[in-house]
Scaffold this motif. Structure first.
Motif, short mmCIF file in Angstrom:
data_model
loop_
_atom_site.label_atom_id
_atom_site.label_comp_id
_atom_site.label_asym_id
_atom_site.label_seq_id
_atom_site.Cartn_x
_atom_site.Cartn_y
_atom_site.Cartn_z
N LYS A 98 0.85 -1.19 0.00
CA LYS A 98 0.00 0.00 0.00
C LYS A 98 0.88 1.23 0.00
O LYS A 98 1.66 1.46 0.93
N LEU A 99 0.77 2.01 -1.05
CA LEU A 99 1.53 3.25 -1.19
C LEU A 99 0.62 4.44 -0.93
O LEU A 99 -0.61 4.32 -0.91
N HIS A 100 1.25 5.60 -0.75
CA HIS A 100 0.50 6.82 -0.49
C HIS A 100 0.98 7.90 -1.46
O HIS A 100 2.15 7.93 -1.84
N ALA A 101 0.08 8.77 -1.85
CA ALA A 101 0.41 9.86 -2.77
C ALA A 101 -0.12 11.17 -2.21
O ALA A 101 -1.20 11.21 -1.62
N GLN A 102 0.65 12.23 -2.41
CA GLN A 102 0.24 13.55 -1.94
C GLN A 102 0.88 14.61 -2.81
O GLN A 102 2.04 14.47 -3.23
N VAL A 103 0.14 15.67 -3.08
CA VAL A 103 0.68 16.81 -3.82
C VAL A 103 1.23 17.83 -2.82
O VAL A 103 0.52 18.27 -1.90
N ILE A 104 2.50 18.15 -2.98
CA ILE A 104 3.14 19.19 -2.17
C ILE A 104 3.64 20.25 -3.14
O ILE A 104 4.63 20.05 -3.85
N GLY A 105 2.95 21.40 -3.19
CA GLY A 105 3.31 22.43 -4.16
C GLY A 105 3.07 21.92 -5.57
O GLY A 105 1.96 21.54 -5.94
N LYS A 106 4.15 21.85 -6.37
CA LYS A 106 4.04 21.36 -7.74
C LYS A 106 4.49 19.91 -7.86
O LYS A 106 4.49 19.34 -8.96
N ARG A 107 4.88 19.31 -6.73
CA ARG A 107 5.41 17.93 -6.76
C ARG A 107 4.36 16.94 -6.32
O ARG A 107 3.52 17.21 -5.45
N VAL A 108 4.42 15.76 -6.93
CA VAL A 108 3.61 14.63 -6.48
C VAL A 108 4.54 13.67 -5.75
O VAL A 108 5.49 13.14 -6.34
N SER B 264 -4.57 13.68 -1.85
CA SER B 264 -4.01 12.80 -0.83
C SER B 264 -4.68 11.46 -1.02
O SER B 264 -5.88 11.31 -0.76
N ALA B 265 -3.93 10.49 -1.50
CA ALA B 265 -4.55 9.23 -1.94
C ALA B 265 -3.76 8.03 -1.45
O ALA B 265 -2.57 8.12 -1.13
N ASP B 266 -4.44 6.90 -1.39
CA ASP B 266 -3.83 5.61 -1.09
C ASP B 266 -3.92 4.73 -2.33
O ASP B 266 -4.95 4.72 -3.02
N ILE B 267 -2.84 3.99 -2.58
CA ILE B 267 -2.77 3.11 -3.75
C ILE B 267 -2.38 1.71 -3.28
O ILE B 267 -1.25 1.51 -2.82
N ALA B 268 -3.30 0.78 -3.35
CA ALA B 268 -3.02 -0.60 -2.97
C ALA B 268 -2.71 -1.41 -4.23
O ALA B 268 -3.52 -1.46 -5.16
N LEU B 269 -1.54 -2.02 -4.25
CA LEU B 269 -1.10 -2.81 -5.39
C LEU B 269 -1.07 -4.29 -5.01
O LEU B 269 -0.58 -4.64 -3.94
N THR B 270 -1.58 -5.13 -5.89
CA THR B 270 -1.55 -6.58 -5.67
C THR B 270 -1.24 -7.27 -6.98
O THR B 270 -1.77 -6.88 -8.03
N LEU B 271 -0.40 -8.28 -6.93
CA LEU B 271 -0.05 -9.02 -8.13
C LEU B 271 -0.94 -10.25 -8.23
O LEU B 271 -0.85 -11.18 -7.43
N ALA B 272 -1.84 -10.26 -9.22
CA ALA B 272 -2.78 -11.35 -9.46
C ALA B 272 -2.29 -12.21 -10.61
O ALA B 272 -1.25 -11.93 -11.24
N ASP B 273 -3.04 -13.26 -10.94
CA ASP B 273 -2.66 -14.12 -12.06
C ASP B 273 -2.57 -13.34 -13.36
O ASP B 273 -1.71 -13.62 -14.21
N GLN B 274 -3.46 -12.38 -13.54
CA GLN B 274 -3.54 -11.63 -14.81
C GLN B 274 -2.62 -10.43 -14.84
O GLN B 274 -2.52 -9.76 -15.86
N GLY B 275 -1.93 -10.15 -13.74
CA GLY B 275 -1.06 -8.99 -13.67
C GLY B 275 -1.39 -8.15 -12.45
O GLY B 275 -2.15 -8.57 -11.57
N PRO B 276 -0.84 -6.94 -12.36
CA PRO B 276 -1.06 -6.12 -11.17
C PRO B 276 -2.47 -5.53 -11.12
O PRO B 276 -3.04 -5.14 -12.14
N THR B 277 -3.03 -5.48 -9.91
CA THR B 277 -4.27 -4.75 -9.69
C THR B 277 -3.94 -3.47 -8.92
O THR B 277 -2.99 -3.43 -8.14
#
Length: 401
Positions: free
Chosen positions: A106-116, A161-174
């Protein structure tokens, strides 16, 4: 006699502990804390594998050699047992998952000024470390980080401000997103273009009402012991396939020949499908409806002797008379353990119990309850699926009498 400043072990939170009881960050066993406060490295102090260590909170132990890391995993399990007055007996060699093997994160994303900023949080902080590499993640998941950062940079939302959950399934990443809204056709098309361009197996978006699937060319599955099982968004999956195999191997060895097994907190059926087969029927008990239905459907479609039961074992644990119908029980509860269910197991006549745990501390409390009820701790396998992390898992066997 130990030098007062020599690091003897790694504590539960990852600090090195000296012979005289001091705690030192980023110290490995064999290091020496000198009188002036400097640290002299010993033979088990390793160079970090990632440029973001130690700021990134995803790893705490990249400064340990594999030998020291294995000792730490085993020591956490043994120490938890002894802390409850239990003799761990002969502990199996620890299993360590290799780098680039983590299949969920589980990753996290946030915008700070002009940067992600996109990455893991610093330990004990909400600050996000903007990662450029991750030697822990499976390559298919790590490869999504740069293009996903570029996708977010195209959005005008400066309060992201977001959360990104990544999982590797049979068909590829979700990819399961929350905290992101899609407003207008352009944003929707950009998200779908990203999914298609990077072979995403499924993309879901939670805008406050639960995950909604916005991209899924084919039904997403994860194969468990040869059985393709539907993978609902957010469903629990062992962190690495090799760690899963190590836990399954122990359970199969210990429960070989049992004609009936109750798999409690069964999830998608990770252990149920591994244990079911000729001569063995498994009852898979799970509270999460999506996981229960996925397990039930996979058992039916593939003709496996697994009966799925939807039941909340915290509110309605299996009673002693129900448990006594089984030749063996396997349980894999959440981190808090399974106090009420274990108390009933302790009073049962089930000959063999396999307890899988992701928290040695709660496991040890439950283990003490089983021992008080007449069980004997007969097997213990430490597993370090979360490489370079203080997070430790285990498989254990309890035998009645």
């Amino acid at each position: 006699m130990n030098q007062p400043g020599r690091i003897l072990r790694i504590a539960a939170k990852g600090e090195g502990q000296t012979a005289d009881g001091r705690y030192v960050t980023l110290a490995a066993p064999g290091d020496v804390l000198e009188a002036d406060g400097t640290l002299t490295h010993g033979p088990d102090h390793a160079a970090a594998a990632c440029r973001h260590f130690p700021a990134c909170g995803g790893c705490q132990l990249q400064h340990l050699s594999d030998r020291a890391l294995a000792d730490h995993v085993r020591g956490r399990v043994e120490g938890a047992a002894r802390g409850q007055g239990l003799d761990p007996g002969e502990v199996a060699p620890p299993h360590l998952s290799p780098p680039a093997s983590r299949r969920r994160a589980k990753l996290h994303a946030q915008v700070i000024g002009k940067r992600v900023l996109l990455g893991f949080r610093e330990q004990g902080s909400h600050k996000i470390v903007d990662i450029k590499e991750c030697p822990v993640l499976a390559p298919e998941l790590a490869a999504l980080i740069p293009p996903f950062r570029r996708l977010l940079e195209t959005r005008a939302d400066r309060s992201l401000s977001a959360d990104i959950a990544l999982t590797l399934a049979d068909q590829g990443p979700t990819v399961d997103l929350s905290g992101i809204t899609m407003q207008g056709l352009a944003q929707t098309e950009a998200m779908l273009d990203f999914a298609q361009a990077h072979a995403v197996a499924r993309l879901t978006l939670d805008q406050g009402d639960g995950p909604e699937t916005v991209w899924e060319p084919d039904p997403v599955t994860v194969t468990l012991s040869g059985v393709p099982v539907g993978l609902p968004p957010g469903a629990f999956l062992q962190a690495t396939s090799d760690g899963e195999a190590a836990l399954i191997s122990a359970a199969r060895e210990w429960l070989a020949g049992a004609p009936t097994i109750a798999d409690l907190f069964s999830g998608l059926g990770t252990f149920a499908f591994a244990l079911a087969g000729p001569g063995t029927k498994v009852l898979a008990v799970e509270a999460a409806r999506d996981a229960h239905l996925a397990c039930q459907a996979a058992a039916r479609i593939n003709g496996r002797p697994v009966h799925a039961l939807h039941r909340d074992l915290f509110r309605g644990p299996l009673q002693i008379e129900e448990l006594n119908r089984f030749a063996a029980v396997l349980l894999d509860p959440p981190r808090a353990g399974a106090r009420d269910q274990v108390a009933l197991l302790a009073g049962s006549a089930v000959p063999r119990i396999v307890y899988i745990s992701c928290n040695p501390a709660s496991w040890a409390k439950d283990a003490a309850t089983l021992v008080e009820g007449g069980y004997r701790l007969a097997g213990l396998v430490p597993v370090g699926q979360f490489r370079w992390s203080t997070h430790v898992e285990l498989a254990s066997l309890f035998v009645k009498g």
